[in-house]
Design a protein around this motif. Structure first.
Motif, PDB file in Angstrom:
ATOM      1  N   UNK A 391       0.813  -1.215   0.000  1.00 19.07           N
ATOM      2  CA  UNK A 391       0.000   0.000   0.000  1.00 19.07           C
ATOM      3  C   UNK A 391       0.842   1.258   0.000  1.00 19.07           C
ATOM      4  N   UNK A 392       1.951   1.244   0.764  1.00 16.85           N
ATOM      5  CA  UNK A 392       2.829   2.413   0.813  1.00 16.85           C
ATOM      6  C   UNK A 392       3.501   2.663  -0.531  1.00 16.85           C
ATOM      7  N   UNK A 393       3.852   1.578  -1.261  1.00 21.25           N
ATOM      8  CA  UNK A 393       4.491   1.732  -2.569  1.00 21.25           C
ATOM      9  C   UNK A 393       3.541   2.365  -3.580  1.00 21.25           C
ATOM     10  N   UNK A 394       2.284   1.939  -3.582  1.00 24.02           N
ATOM     11  CA  UNK A 394       1.309   2.534  -4.501  1.00 24.02           C
ATOM     12  C   UNK A 394       1.177   4.035  -4.242  1.00 24.02           C
ATOM     13  N   UNK A 429      -4.457  18.312 -10.846  1.00 24.53           N
ATOM     14  CA  UNK A 429      -5.709  18.088 -10.113  1.00 24.53           C
ATOM     15  C   UNK A 429      -6.056  16.597 -10.082  1.00 24.53           C
ATOM     16  N   UNK A 430      -5.865  15.927 -11.207  1.00 24.60           N
ATOM     17  CA  UNK A 430      -6.171  14.492 -11.272  1.00 24.60           C
ATOM     18  C   UNK A 430      -5.273  13.696 -10.332  1.00 24.60           C
ATOM     19  N   UNK A 431      -3.989  14.032 -10.327  1.00 26.69           N
ATOM     20  CA  UNK A 431      -3.068  13.314  -9.436  1.00 26.69           C
ATOM     21  C   UNK A 431      -3.382  13.603  -7.977  1.00 26.69           C
ATOM     22  N   UNK A 432      -3.792  14.839  -7.669  1.00 30.77           N
ATOM     23  CA  UNK A 432      -4.165  15.163  -6.298  1.00 30.77           C
ATOM     24  C   UNK A 432      -5.378  14.339  -5.860  1.00 30.77           C
ATOM     25  N   UNK A 433      -6.373  14.258  -6.727  1.00 28.79           N
ATOM     26  CA  UNK A 433      -7.558  13.455  -6.409  1.00 28.79           C
ATOM     27  C   UNK A 433      -7.195  11.979  -6.275  1.00 28.79           C
ATOM     28  N   UNK A 434      -6.299  11.503  -7.150  1.00 27.67           N
ATOM     29  CA  UNK A 434      -5.886  10.107  -7.076  1.00 27.67           C
ATOM     30  C   UNK A 434      -5.163   9.816  -5.763  1.00 27.67           C
ATOM     31  N   UNK A 435      -4.315  10.724  -5.342  1.00 29.41           N
ATOM     32  CA  UNK A 435      -3.608  10.532  -4.074  1.00 29.41           C
ATOM     33  C   UNK A 435      -4.580  10.491  -2.896  1.00 29.41           C
ATOM     34  N   UNK A 438      -6.373   7.115  -2.951  1.00 27.25           N
ATOM     35  CA  UNK A 438      -5.513   6.007  -2.516  1.00 27.25           C
ATOM     36  C   UNK A 438      -5.295   6.058  -1.010  1.00 27.25           C
ATOM     37  N   UNK A 439      -5.125   7.249  -0.455  1.00 26.85           N
ATOM     38  CA  UNK A 439      -4.991   7.354   1.001  1.00 26.85           C
ATOM     39  C   UNK A 439      -6.245   6.842   1.701  1.00 26.85           C
ATOM     40  N   UNK A 440      -7.402   7.207   1.172  1.00 30.79           N
ATOM     41  CA  UNK A 440      -8.666   6.733   1.751  1.00 30.79           C
ATOM     42  C   UNK A 440      -8.787   5.220   1.636  1.00 30.79           C
ATOM     43  N   UNK A 441      -8.453   4.681   0.460  1.00 29.02           N
ATOM     44  CA  UNK A 441      -8.552   3.236   0.256  1.00 29.02           C
ATOM     45  C   UNK A 441      -7.549   2.491   1.119  1.00 29.02           C
TER      46      UNK A 441
END
Length: 596
Positions: A391-394, A429-435, A438-441
């Motif tokens: 999870x940390x690597x992703x 913006x897309x990368x911020x939303x993706x991050x 992923x943190x939530x997941x």
């Protein structure tokens, strides 16, 4: 009953009643072994990089002062000369910018000499002293600020032309091993510099900025006077802040290790010196090949080219380590992000295991394990290091992509058109939303790992499906929790800030002699430290609270799906929560044992 919702088949089947389930699974095995091995190998390589940096690097090249010959002040032959004096410190600002100066180890295009003490009085060579000898003007007057080896009988005018001796001195004090002018020092009348020029204004600004030593001394005095009061609303919270303190220490170790490794790698090459002159375009300097390598131990003597000297340029890039320096630094950055995210994941999984042990205890007074936090910590390290690393690597890859995108944006900002800026903004913006996603997941996946002991992918899938089956509750709880945590942090930090302001400014009267505010030079210093400390403590405490809410929420959702409050399937949630939801158990926890 059981919390079933219409359409939940699209997001998996609800959890079924399991009479043997009693919270975090005890009988579990190692998960994500491949990623665990990869992570351990990466850490081993990270250690090797640190060793290579330690062997080849020399941070003294950046941190310690060196004279024009490259020798360190306060070491070896200069043991009794710990301070560095700049002949013309204004050239550090006039010739280049402060970032370049810092990258070059605070080396400036002006002669530098190691001295035993900094000048205490401002002084300028007078015109009638040009014809005198160096010994008469400098040595007999105890002005031992010339470069080593300047003969006694050399004419002063010749020593100044060849920049072997300084033409002026400023009242200075040592700071970071260097003689820097004081704020209250009066600059002498310098040739070619008038009082109404922009250069004079730059000198004034430089003197203002170089007054850091006096301020630092006063700041230290303020710390000595106010340290006890800064630590008050802290001592009584250490028990609740125990694990965030562990996480903080581990994060600090990761950051310090990366910083030291990067510093040693950056100084792994040998310093390179080149010829330089302040006015290389002069006809008398045309025959001199500027920017060619030179020996700093043998300063060039060329009377036809004024100010010709051998100065530091950069560190050599020859050698296996130096040629691989960029790749090693990238490896270090990857190691920094991966280890930081892994430490945070460890803290989340450990806390989730402890809180889940509480929730799934049927009798909250008797069924909770003796040491739930320690048990969760050992269990997580033993079985799930690989899952946390996965999870940390992703998350690390996404964060590095964001860093690269920011770097590209900064490099191309001047040449971009509006369309390109819009596209870049969309990518960011897309990368911020993706991050964020992923943190939530990851956070919810770690909770499921702590409870069921399955691998990362299965845990992330089960957590996502469970949340989607209860999407309305998720949205409501997420917003309410964020709002409560924000107001909690605001209340703590704001309260400490207001209280410290009134206390350190002496506006709280009648507290007695034991609670008198200390006399300070800058009362804002302990106030800012108190606010910063309050924020760190509040953030650590409320992060634990937030993890507790998320863990208990997932447990609550599964509790609704698994059980119905009957004698055979009682709810595990606390009695207070049962009353809020309008539900009840036929057998209260602790009154009757569950049937198997």
């Amino acid at each position: 009953m059981g919390g079933k919702q219409d359409g939940d088949e699209a997001y998996g089947k609800p959890a079924k009643y399991d009479p043997s389930f009693r919270g975090p699974i005890k009988n579990r095995s190692c998960t994500d072994i491949v990623c665990c091995i990869l992570f351990l190998l990466f850490i081993l390589g990270y250690i090797v990089v640190g060793i290579v940096a330690w062997v080849y690097g020399d941070p003294r090249q950046v941190l310690s002062p060196r004279n024009s010959t490259g020798a360190y002040c306060g070491v070896g032959a200069n043991k009794d000369k710990p301070y560095l004096l700049y002949f013309n410190i204004f050239s550090c600002v006039l010739a280049t910018n402060i970032i370049t100066v810092a990258e070059n180890g605070l080396q400036c295009p002006t002669p530098q000499v190691c001295v035993s003490s900094c000048p205490e009085v401002a002084w300028t060579v007078e015109v009638n002293q040009f014809s005198q000898k160096v010994g008469e003007v400098f040595y007999t007057a105890n002005r031992n600020f010339c470069l080593p080896g300047v003969p006694w009988d050399m004419p002063v005018i010749q020593s100044l032309q060849q920049e072997l001796c300084p033409s002026f001195l400023l009242t200075s004090a040592p700071a970071l091993g260097r003689c820097l002018p004081l704020l209250n020092s009066t600059p002498p009348e310098l040739p070619g510099i008038s009082s109404n020029t922009s250069i004079s204004q730059g000198i004034s600004g430089l003197l203002d900025s170089l007054n850091a030593r006096d301020i630092s001394v006063k700041i230290f005095e303020d710390f000595a006077q106010s340290w006890y009061w800064i630590l008050v609303a802290v001592g009584h919270m250490m028990s609740t802040m125990f694990y965030p303190l562990v996480t903080f220490v581990l994060l600090l170790i990761c950051i310090v290790y990366w910083a030291m490794t990067a510093l040693y790698l950056a100084t792994s090459g040998q310093p390179q010196y080149v010829l330089w002159a302040p006015n290389a375009s002069l006809p008398s300097c045309e025959k001199v090949q500027m920017n060619t390598s030179c020996n700093p131990m043998a300063q060039p003597v060329n009377s036809s080219c004024p100010g010709l000297m051998c100065i530091f340029q950069s560190y050599s890039s020859t050698g296996l380590v130096q040629r691989s320096l960029f790749n090693l630094q990238i490896y270090g950055v990857l190691g920094l992000f991966w280890t930081l995210n892994w430490v945070l994941a460890l803290g989340q999984c450990v806390l989730a295991g402890a809180f889940a042990s509480f929730y799934w205890a049927l009798d909250k007074r008797r069924d909770i394990p003796t040491f739930p936090l320690i048990s969760a910590f050992i269990r997580t390290l033993r079985y799930h290091t690989g899952s946390l690393a996965f999870g940390a690597l992703i998350l690390t890859l996404v964060q590095i992509a964001r860093v690269v995108l920011e770097y590209i944006d900064n490099k191309l900002r001047g040449a971009q058109n509006p369309v390109a800026r819009c596209i870049m903004c969309c990518f960011k913006c897309c990368l911020w939303c993706l991050e964020k996603f992923i943190k939530f997941l990851n956070r919810n996946a770690y909770i499921m790992i702590a409870i069921y002991g399955k691998n990362f992918c299965v845990s992330a899938k089960n957590a996502f499906m469970l949340l989607m089956r209860n999407i309305v509750r998720v949205v409501v709880l997420d917003k309410v929790t964020d709002l409560l945590l924000f107001f909690g942090k605001l209340l703590v930090v704001g309260g400490v800030g207001v209280l410290s302001f009134f206390f350190f400014t002496g506006r709280i009267q009648g507290l007695g002699t034991n609670f008198e505010s200390p006399s300070l030079n800058y009362y804002w210093l302990p106030i800012m430290v108190s606010i910063l400390g309050a924020y760190v403590i509040a953030n650590g405490f409320f992060s634990v609270f937030g993890m507790c809410v998320d863990t208990l929420f997932l447990c609550f959702l599964e509790d609704l799906e698994r059980n119905d409050g009957s004698l055979n399937k009682p709810y595990y949630m606390p009695t207070a929560l049962l009353k809020i939801l309008g539900k009840k158990n036929e057998a209260l926890p602790g009154d009757k044992k569950r049937k198997k």
